[in-house]
Design a protein around this motif. Structure first.
Motif, PDB file in Angstrom:
ATOM      1  N   ASP A  83     -35.872 -84.899 -25.490  1.00  0.00           N
ATOM      2  CA  ASP A  83     -35.238 -83.775 -26.327  1.00  0.00           C
ATOM      3  C   ASP A  83     -35.398 -82.542 -26.169  1.00  0.00           C
ATOM      4  OD1 ASP A  83     -34.114 -85.943 -27.488  1.00  0.00           O
ATOM      5  OD2 ASP A  83     -35.374 -86.356 -29.233  1.00  0.00           O
ATOM      6  N   HIS A 122     -40.466 -91.942 -31.321  1.00  0.00           N
ATOM      7  CA  HIS A 122     -40.388 -91.637 -30.125  1.00  0.00           C
ATOM      8  C   HIS A 122     -42.109 -91.460 -29.508  1.00  0.00           C
ATOM      9  CE1 HIS A 122     -36.521 -91.382 -28.942  1.00  0.00           C
ATOM     10  NE2 HIS A 122     -36.296 -90.311 -29.735  1.00  0.00           N
ATOM     11  N   HIS A 155     -30.932 -87.083 -20.811  1.00  0.00           N
ATOM     12  CA  HIS A 155     -30.952 -88.463 -21.261  1.00  0.00           C
ATOM     13  C   HIS A 155     -30.553 -89.520 -20.222  1.00  0.00           C
ATOM     14  CE1 HIS A 155     -32.169 -86.337 -25.117  1.00  0.00           C
ATOM     15  NE2 HIS A 155     -32.491 -87.720 -25.607  1.00  0.00           N
ATOM     16  N   HIS A 175     -38.227 -92.994 -24.169  1.00  0.00           N
ATOM     17  CA  HIS A 175     -37.324 -92.161 -24.857  1.00  0.00           C
ATOM     18  C   HIS A 175     -35.993 -92.647 -24.859  1.00  0.00           C
ATOM     19  CE1 HIS A 175     -36.426 -88.499 -27.158  1.00  0.00           C
ATOM     20  NE2 HIS A 175     -35.153 -88.793 -26.657  1.00  0.00           N
ATOM     21  N   ASP A 196     -33.659 -94.370 -27.640  1.00  0.00           N
ATOM     22  CA  ASP A 196     -32.206 -93.658 -28.030  1.00  0.00           C
ATOM     23  C   ASP A 196     -31.138 -94.765 -27.806  1.00  0.00           C
ATOM     24  OD1 ASP A 196     -33.370 -91.426 -28.984  1.00  0.00           O
ATOM     25  OD2 ASP A 196     -32.622 -89.958 -27.248  1.00  0.00           O
ATOM     26  N   HIS A 237     -26.541 -82.059 -26.204  1.00  0.00           N
ATOM     27  CA  HIS A 237     -27.531 -82.881 -26.519  1.00  0.00           C
ATOM     28  C   HIS A 237     -27.385 -84.378 -26.106  1.00  0.00           C
ATOM     29  CE1 HIS A 237     -30.963 -84.990 -28.550  1.00  0.00           C
ATOM     30  NE2 HIS A 237     -30.109 -85.468 -29.527  1.00  0.00           N
ATOM     31  N   ARG A 238     -28.397 -84.904 -25.542  1.00  0.00           N
ATOM     32  CA  ARG A 238     -28.216 -86.469 -25.109  1.00  0.00           C
ATOM     33  C   ARG A 238     -27.128 -86.098 -23.705  1.00  0.00           C
ATOM     34  NH1 ARG A 238     -28.724 -91.532 -29.175  1.00  0.00           N
ATOM     35  NH2 ARG A 238     -30.440 -90.498 -30.540  1.00  0.00           N
TER      36      ARG A 238
HETATM   37 ZN    ZN Z   1     -33.253 -88.052 -27.575  1.00  0.00          ZN
END
Ligand code: ZN
Length: 158
Positions: free
Chosen positions: A40, A6, A70, A105, A109, A65-66
């Motif tokens: 993140d 990243h 994101h 990022h 991802d 998460h994500r």
């Molecule tokens: Zn990420």
């Protein structure tokens, strides 16, 4: 993607912003690298999330998460927040590298099998046809290729 990947993607995003004379390289690269760490914040064990654990834990519980962080909605939200917090005085030389890093990022991802929910709250993952697993040799090779490719493309201009 790993932290170092990243950071590399963020540095390249910063160099691209500087290449188009939106921001000087000395400002653009660190801002973009910082922006590349922001998504993140939804993971309490990430580089940024571990430093702001109450916030990252809350975001992880609410959105996962994500999730939201994101997505393109987060990019718009961050833009709106920075513009309003600065009273619309934030310079494009500051905002552009931050957002470029953030987008780098999401791009990085998107290169993993899990993908990113770019159009969150629609939770359909967006990913590239060719993906690399986080921490794999393929990710390290891809990151190295990004470094070499960006030096080849951008290097002669600096
Ligand atoms: Zn990420």
């Amino acid at each position: 993607m790993m932290l170092v990947s990243h950071l590399v993607f963020g540095a390249v995003a910063g160099a691209v912003v500087a290449h188009f004379h939106i921001s000087p390289l000395w400002l653009s690269m660190p801002l973009a690298m910082g922006g590349a760490l922001l998504p993140d914040i939804d993971h309490p064990k990430s580089a940024l999330g571990s430093r702001v654990r109450p916030v990252s834990t809350l975001i992880a519980k609410v959105f996962g998460h994500r999730g939201l962080t994101h997505s393109l909605l987060a990019v718009l939200g961050l833009s709106w927040l920075l513009l309003h917090l600065s009273g619309h005085k934030i310079a494009s030389s500051t905002l552009a590298p931050l957002l470029a890093g953030y987008l780098s990022h999401l791009l990085a991802d998107g290169l993993t099998p899990m993908g990113v929910p770019l159009f969150w709250p629609v939770r359909v993952p967006v990913r590239f046809p060719l993906t690399v697993r986080t921490g794999s040799a393929a990710e390290k090779l891809l990151t190295l290729a990004v470094v070499v490719g960006s030096c080849w493309w951008l290097g002669p201009h600096y």
